[in-house]
Structures are given as C-alpha cells and as structure tokens.
Write a protein that holds these residues in place. Sequence first.
Motif, short mmCIF file in Angstrom:
data_model
loop_
_atom_site.label_atom_id
_atom_site.label_comp_id
_atom_site.label_asym_id
_atom_site.label_seq_id
_atom_site.Cartn_x
_atom_site.Cartn_y
_atom_site.Cartn_z
N ASP A 1 -15.61 -44.95 -41.26
CA ASP A 1 -15.00 -44.28 -40.12
C ASP A 1 -14.20 -45.28 -39.31
O ASP A 1 -14.09 -46.47 -39.67
CB ASP A 1 -16.11 -43.67 -39.25
CG ASP A 1 -15.64 -42.46 -38.47
OD1 ASP A 1 -14.43 -42.20 -38.42
OD2 ASP A 1 -16.51 -41.76 -37.90
N GLY A 2 -13.61 -44.82 -38.22
CA GLY A 2 -12.90 -45.66 -37.28
C GLY A 2 -12.83 -44.93 -35.96
O GLY A 2 -12.88 -43.69 -35.91
N GLN A 3 -12.72 -45.65 -34.87
CA GLN A 3 -12.73 -45.02 -33.55
C GLN A 3 -11.39 -44.37 -33.23
O GLN A 3 -10.33 -44.94 -33.48
CB GLN A 3 -13.06 -46.04 -32.46
CG GLN A 3 -13.29 -45.43 -31.08
CD GLN A 3 -13.86 -46.42 -30.11
OE1 GLN A 3 -14.55 -47.35 -30.52
NE2 GLN A 3 -13.61 -46.24 -28.83
N GLY A 4 -11.46 -43.15 -32.68
CA GLY A 4 -10.25 -42.42 -32.31
C GLY A 4 -10.29 -42.01 -30.85
O GLY A 4 -11.22 -42.34 -30.11
N LEU A 5 -9.24 -41.29 -30.42
CA LEU A 5 -9.14 -40.86 -29.03
C LEU A 5 -8.73 -39.38 -28.99
O LEU A 5 -7.77 -38.98 -29.66
CB LEU A 5 -8.12 -41.71 -28.26
CG LEU A 5 -8.44 -43.21 -28.24
CD1 LEU A 5 -7.52 -43.95 -29.21
CD2 LEU A 5 -8.28 -43.79 -26.84
N LEU A 6 -9.43 -38.60 -28.19
CA LEU A 6 -9.18 -37.17 -28.04
C LEU A 6 -8.56 -36.91 -26.67
O LEU A 6 -9.07 -37.39 -25.65
CB LEU A 6 -10.49 -36.39 -28.17
CG LEU A 6 -10.43 -34.87 -28.12
CD1 LEU A 6 -9.75 -34.31 -29.36
CD2 LEU A 6 -11.85 -34.29 -27.99
N VAL A 7 -7.45 -36.15 -26.64
CA VAL A 7 -6.77 -35.84 -25.38
C VAL A 7 -6.39 -34.36 -25.36
O VAL A 7 -6.41 -33.68 -26.38
CB VAL A 7 -5.49 -36.69 -25.19
CG1 VAL A 7 -5.80 -38.17 -25.17
CG2 VAL A 7 -4.48 -36.38 -26.31
#
Length: 338
Positions: free
Chosen positions: A124-130
């Motif tokens: 996995d990898g870190q993401g950003l939700l907006v």
Amino acid sequence: MTSTFKVAALALAATLPALAVSAGTLEDTKARGSVNCGVSPGVPGFSLPDAQGKWNGLDVDICRAVAAALFNDASKVSFTPLNPKDRFAALSSKQIDILARQTTWTLSRETTVALDFGAVNYYDGQGLLVRKALNVKSAKELGGASVCVQTGSTSELNLADFFRANNIKYEPVAFNAGDEAVKAFEAGRCDVFSTDASALFAYRLKLADPAAFVVLPEIISKEPLGPATRKGDEQWSDLVKWSHFAMVNAEELGLSSGNVDEQLKTGNPEIKRFLGVDGNLGEGLGLGKDWAYRIVKLVGNYGESYEANLGANSRLAIPRGLNNLWTKGGLQYAPPVR
C-alpha cells in the motif's frame, strides 16, 4: 576464559530472559484452543464485523488461516479491535497472538518496538482524500490545509515529510482512531483525511455521499502492510508468515478452496508436497502434514481472499495492482514449500 569472551557471554545471557518471556505462543495457543488476533476496529476490506458479528477482511483471513492450519477450523479465532496507539502494547503484553491490523513493516518497529514481520499481505501507500468541491487536483495544491490523521501511525510522519519536502504549510489534526478522524473530516473540521490509500477507499464508503469525495493521485509513502508477532518467538512467527505464503503459493499453483480436494489426486510432485500427500513439511512448523491443505480448503488462496474482500467481488473494487502475483506483474511472491 578471556575478558572479551566473558563480556560477550554476559551480553548474550542478558538477552535470554527477554526472549524467554515471549517464547511459547504456539503451545499456549494450542492449549487455549483458539488464536487471539488484533485487528482494526472496522475497516471494510481488511477487518469488519457483519450484522451477525462475524469478522471479514484480508487481515481477518490471515488469522483464520493460522487457525485452519492449527485446528482444522478457521473459526477458532478471537478478534480484538485495537486503536493504533494500543496495538503494540496489546501484542507485547500477550493480549493477542497476532497483530493483523494494517501495520506497516518498518525498521524502527522491528528494532525498537520488537515486532517480528516476515510477510506482506498488502502493498500500500499513503493517500489523501478531499472534497470534490475544493477542485483540488494535486496534493501540492493543499497549502494551508488542515489534515485529519490517526495518531500513533506512520501517517503522521509521512505527512510531515511530504509537506516539508514540498515546502508546503499544513495543520495536522490528530485522532486516536480512523473512524473519529473520518467523522471529523466529513463534519468539516479539516480539509483533508489522510491514511493508507486502501483504507481511504474503505472509509469513503462510510460517508453519507461517497461520490462527493475523491482520492488524490499522489501516493506519498511506501506502506508494506503485514501481520506482526513478538520478536524472539521464531516458531510462532514462522507459522504466521508461512500461513500467508501458503495462500500465495496456492494461487500460483492453481489451487483454490473449490478444487483442492480434487487436487489431492494429482500427479504433480510440487502440489503433492504442498498438500502433504508426499512428505511432512508441516512438522517443522509444529503442524500436521496437511496444514497447507487446511488453509486452502477452509480459507482459500490469496486471490480468493483479495477478490472477496477488496477486489471485483467487493464493494471496494480495488484493482490487484502491486498485490497481483509476481507472475502477473505484481509483488506477491512466496518462497517455495519444499
């Protein structure tokens, strides 16, 4: 005895009590008759109880696989939901036998927290939700944004590294649990919610209007997620990681929960060895010769688990990507059972 040898011997002796404290999980688990598994409080696709209280998910299946190998019964698992700040203490104090809670394998966790990894069940990898209404297309457009994040996770450090490296100011807003963070995000307490990208897809399903939110394209970290055990308990750690490897090898060999009984009659020597028809490779793990057969029959291969929980057969519909088999361009690669 030379003075140098005395010093080395004393240093070795000093480590023995610490190792002895965490030894014997296999025997304890056999005597108890069930596996104690620490999981997330509720992340779709990884660990989530259904309406009847039955836990489901990719992380849940690794614990079920261990139970299948040990007891020929995948249901002999007790699940303990844990917040990020409590998970390591729960493992070190023997409240749980396995930590299968979307935990990233890092150097400091192996050397400082004394966790033992050995398998990655999700790359996995870190993401950003907006919110789509913000009309933000890139994480680099988030100058001055407030970001909801779980405390006690690698997400906090990853955020700090990313924004510092890109010379962008931001305001972290920390919460003890992911559910708390996403509720605060939905309520407008922050502009962004950040955690592992797979979890973002899961949390988005919990929002009143999932279509109003978007995961930005940037992946800002490497997050190899996998089950963790206590360091110094090698036999138990081997059992846990080889339970995952058995599921991966089964998929590569074309074995599934639906055809594994038929494959007991195969003439393929690799499959016969894997299923325990020939030899007894389970003995070194403290298991019976049919340990891998039990896992495949009662839990399934890795692909079956992925598709049911995260893939096309789930609400998340996350493509296999890096989690495909190495033979299909992914990173899932298991050592051979021989």
